[in-house]
Enzyme design. Sequence first.
Site, PDB file in Angstrom:
ATOM      1  N   ARG A 216     -23.679 -45.973  36.725  1.00  0.00           N
ATOM      2  CA  ARG A 216     -22.913 -44.995  37.621  1.00  0.00           C
ATOM      3  C   ARG A 216     -21.594 -45.141  36.966  1.00  0.00           C
ATOM      4  O   ARG A 216     -20.802 -43.984  36.835  1.00  0.00           O
ATOM      5  CB  ARG A 216     -22.740 -45.340  39.078  1.00  0.00           C
ATOM      6  CG  ARG A 216     -24.162 -45.155  39.857  1.00  0.00           C
ATOM      7  CD  ARG A 216     -24.651 -44.059  39.877  1.00  0.00           C
ATOM      8  NE  ARG A 216     -23.882 -42.829  40.530  1.00  0.00           N
ATOM      9  CZ  ARG A 216     -24.222 -41.595  40.990  1.00  0.00           C
ATOM     10  NH1 ARG A 216     -25.505 -41.425  41.095  1.00  0.00           N
ATOM     11  NH2 ARG A 216     -23.610 -40.905  41.479  1.00  0.00           N
TER      12      ARG A 216
ATOM     13  N   THR B 249     -19.764 -37.103  39.844  1.00  0.00           N
ATOM     14  CA  THR B 249     -20.601 -35.950  39.770  1.00  0.00           C
ATOM     15  C   THR B 249     -19.966 -34.831  39.516  1.00  0.00           C
ATOM     16  O   THR B 249     -20.529 -34.106  38.730  1.00  0.00           O
ATOM     17  CB  THR B 249     -21.125 -35.889  41.233  1.00  0.00           C
ATOM     18  OG1 THR B 249     -21.632 -37.008  41.735  1.00  0.00           O
ATOM     19  CG2 THR B 249     -22.208 -34.775  41.502  1.00  0.00           C
TER      20      THR B 249
ATOM     21  N   PHE C 279     -27.125 -26.032  47.411  1.00  0.00           N
ATOM     22  CA  PHE C 279     -27.425 -26.058  45.858  1.00  0.00           C
ATOM     23  C   PHE C 279     -28.734 -26.475  45.779  1.00  0.00           C
ATOM     24  O   PHE C 279     -28.973 -26.425  44.219  1.00  0.00           O
ATOM     25  CB  PHE C 279     -26.190 -26.829  45.398  1.00  0.00           C
ATOM     26  CG  PHE C 279     -26.157 -28.499  45.929  1.00  0.00           C
ATOM     27  CD1 PHE C 279     -27.077 -29.260  45.238  1.00  0.00           C
ATOM     28  CD2 PHE C 279     -25.384 -28.758  46.706  1.00  0.00           C
ATOM     29  CE1 PHE C 279     -27.169 -30.571  45.608  1.00  0.00           C
ATOM     30  CE2 PHE C 279     -25.380 -30.087  46.887  1.00  0.00           C
ATOM     31  CZ  PHE C 279     -26.312 -30.888  46.517  1.00  0.00           C
TER      32      PHE C 279
ATOM     33  N   ASN D 131     -24.618 -31.281  34.867  1.00  0.00           N
ATOM     34  CA  ASN D 131     -24.000 -32.744  34.514  1.00  0.00           C
ATOM     35  C   ASN D 131     -24.443 -33.625  33.781  1.00  0.00           C
ATOM     36  O   ASN D 131     -24.028 -34.750  34.062  1.00  0.00           O
ATOM     37  CB  ASN D 131     -23.072 -33.170  36.169  1.00  0.00           C
ATOM     38  CG  ASN D 131     -24.325 -33.644  36.872  1.00  0.00           C
ATOM     39  OD1 ASN D 131     -25.383 -33.510  36.738  1.00  0.00           O
ATOM     40  ND2 ASN D 131     -23.698 -33.843  38.230  1.00  0.00           N
TER      41      ASN D 131
ATOM     42  N   HIS E 207     -28.503 -38.003  35.314  1.00  0.00           N
ATOM     43  CA  HIS E 207     -28.830 -38.768  36.766  1.00  0.00           C
ATOM     44  C   HIS E 207     -28.852 -40.153  36.483  1.00  0.00           C
ATOM     45  O   HIS E 207     -29.267 -40.677  35.773  1.00  0.00           O
ATOM     46  CB  HIS E 207     -30.292 -38.284  37.131  1.00  0.00           C
ATOM     47  CG  HIS E 207     -30.754 -39.007  38.313  1.00  0.00           C
ATOM     48  ND1 HIS E 207     -30.323 -38.654  39.550  1.00  0.00           N
ATOM     49  CD2 HIS E 207     -31.474 -39.919  38.483  1.00  0.00           C
ATOM     50  CE1 HIS E 207     -30.742 -39.657  40.690  1.00  0.00           C
ATOM     51  NE2 HIS E 207     -31.586 -40.489  39.819  1.00  0.00           N
TER      52      HIS E 207
ATOM     53  N   GLU F  16     -37.604 -43.965  42.451  1.00  0.00           N
ATOM     54  CA  GLU F  16     -37.492 -43.149  41.323  1.00  0.00           C
ATOM     55  C   GLU F  16     -38.260 -43.425  39.937  1.00  0.00           C
ATOM     56  O   GLU F  16     -38.994 -43.054  39.332  1.00  0.00           O
ATOM     57  CB  GLU F  16     -36.164 -42.761  40.898  1.00  0.00           C
ATOM     58  CG  GLU F  16     -35.332 -42.157  42.062  1.00  0.00           C
ATOM     59  CD  GLU F  16     -33.793 -41.878  41.780  1.00  0.00           C
ATOM     60  OE1 GLU F  16     -33.259 -41.463  42.893  1.00  0.00           O
ATOM     61  OE2 GLU F  16     -33.245 -42.649  40.985  1.00  0.00           O
TER      62      GLU F  16
ATOM     63  N   LYS G 179     -30.410 -34.700  31.494  1.00  0.00           N
ATOM     64  CA  LYS G 179     -30.914 -33.437  31.964  1.00  0.00           C
ATOM     65  C   LYS G 179     -30.920 -32.536  30.868  1.00  0.00           C
ATOM     66  O   LYS G 179     -30.685 -32.616  29.940  1.00  0.00           O
ATOM     67  CB  LYS G 179     -29.771 -33.064  33.110  1.00  0.00           C
ATOM     68  CG  LYS G 179     -29.881 -34.168  34.242  1.00  0.00           C
ATOM     69  CD  LYS G 179     -28.688 -33.750  35.260  1.00  0.00           C
ATOM     70  CE  LYS G 179     -28.716 -34.313  36.555  1.00  0.00           C
ATOM     71  NZ  LYS G 179     -27.922 -34.093  37.636  1.00  0.00           N
TER      72      LYS G 179
ATOM     73  N   TYR H 184     -35.733 -34.699  44.120  1.00  0.00           N
ATOM     74  CA  TYR H 184     -34.273 -34.163  44.569  1.00  0.00           C
ATOM     75  C   TYR H 184     -34.586 -33.963  46.354  1.00  0.00           C
ATOM     76  O   TYR H 184     -33.713 -33.262  46.742  1.00  0.00           O
ATOM     77  CB  TYR H 184     -33.487 -33.432  44.025  1.00  0.00           C
ATOM     78  CG  TYR H 184     -32.903 -33.919  42.819  1.00  0.00           C
ATOM     79  CD1 TYR H 184     -31.688 -34.545  43.086  1.00  0.00           C
ATOM     80  CD2 TYR H 184     -33.014 -33.245  41.550  1.00  0.00           C
ATOM     81  CE1 TYR H 184     -30.933 -35.079  41.874  1.00  0.00           C
ATOM     82  CE2 TYR H 184     -32.137 -33.641  40.390  1.00  0.00           C
ATOM     83  CZ  TYR H 184     -31.327 -34.436  40.461  1.00  0.00           C
ATOM     84  OH  TYR H 184     -30.405 -35.013  39.630  1.00  0.00           O
TER      85      TYR H 184
HETATM   86  P1  DAT Z   1     -25.359 -37.638  41.520  1.00  0.00           P
HETATM   87  O1  DAT Z   1     -26.134 -36.990  40.577  1.00  0.00           O
HETATM   88  O2  DAT Z   1     -23.887 -38.058  40.999  1.00  0.00           O
HETATM   89  O3  DAT Z   1     -25.688 -38.671  41.855  1.00  0.00           O
HETATM   90  P2  DAT Z   1     -25.769 -36.158  44.149  1.00  0.00           P
HETATM   91  O4  DAT Z   1     -26.875 -37.172  44.265  1.00  0.00           O
HETATM   92  O5  DAT Z   1     -24.855 -35.997  45.095  1.00  0.00           O
HETATM   93  O6  DAT Z   1     -24.842 -36.686  42.666  1.00  0.00           O
HETATM   94  O7  DAT Z   1     -26.325 -34.793  43.745  1.00  0.00           O
HETATM   95  C1  DAT Z   1     -27.393 -34.689  42.809  1.00  0.00           C
HETATM   96  C2  DAT Z   1     -27.330 -33.483  41.891  1.00  0.00           C
HETATM   97  O8  DAT Z   1     -27.111 -32.122  42.530  1.00  0.00           O
HETATM   98  C3  DAT Z   1     -25.662 -33.501  40.959  1.00  0.00           C
HETATM   99  O9  DAT Z   1     -26.029 -34.411  39.958  1.00  0.00           O
HETATM  100  C4  DAT Z   1     -25.697 -32.174  40.823  1.00  0.00           C
HETATM  101  C5  DAT Z   1     -26.003 -31.235  41.808  1.00  0.00           C
HETATM  102  N1  DAT Z   1     -24.914 -30.914  42.747  1.00  0.00           N
HETATM  103  C6  DAT Z   1     -24.562 -31.974  43.730  1.00  0.00           C
HETATM  104  N2  DAT Z   1     -23.609 -31.377  44.526  1.00  0.00           N
HETATM  105  C7  DAT Z   1     -23.507 -30.158  43.972  1.00  0.00           C
HETATM  106  C8  DAT Z   1     -22.717 -28.972  44.143  1.00  0.00           C
HETATM  107  N3  DAT Z   1     -21.726 -29.010  45.186  1.00  0.00           N
HETATM  108  N4  DAT Z   1     -22.650 -27.775  43.793  1.00  0.00           N
HETATM  109  C9  DAT Z   1     -23.765 -27.787  42.677  1.00  0.00           C
HETATM  110  N5  DAT Z   1     -24.471 -28.583  42.241  1.00  0.00           N
HETATM  111  C10 DAT Z   1     -24.388 -29.806  43.051  1.00  0.00           C
HETATM  112 MG    MG Z   2     -27.211 -38.902  43.417  1.00  0.00          MG
END
Ligand code: DAT
Ligand code: MG
Length: 140
Positions: free
Chosen positions: A87, A93, A59, A114, A117, A128, A11, A51
Amino acid sequence: MAVQRTFSILKPDVTRRNLTGAVNARIEAAGLRIIAQKRVHMTRAQAETFYGVHRERPFFGELVEMMTAAPVVVQVLEGEDAILAYRAVMGATNPEKADAGTIRKDFAISMGENSVHGSDAPETAAQEIAQWFAGNEIVG
Ligand code: DAT
Ligand code: MG
């Protein structure tokens, strides 16, 4: 289990801090092979599509802003149980909850920034990968 492919993004917080090599060293040390790779600056439309599953989440706007703020590196990883293996090396996350030794624990700035991805299932991995790579760009 079987050899599998997963989709990875380094990222903007990683490219901005010049950490692409450091993060990919963790990926390779976990036994995953980088079989496709390119650096792109995502458009807003590309980030919104990528996304799309999070479109209704509070968010979402912040997520799209973050993903388009600087270049990213998109890649395809291959290895035994690649989806779960990646993962595991990524970590949770929320970096504050990530296990010691994971990429997010060691490199992530926050829940939003973070660092990486990784696909969460075979179906999403295939979707994807197809969004970002033509078949002949993947060299296993
Ligand atoms: P991951 O990237 O671990 O698969 P996710 O698919 O639930 O997690 O979410 C995608 C991205 O969105 C994640 O990497 C960061 C952002 N994100 C998720 N939950 C969030 C939150 N509560 N506040 C801010 N950003 C968030
Ligand atoms: Mg995800």
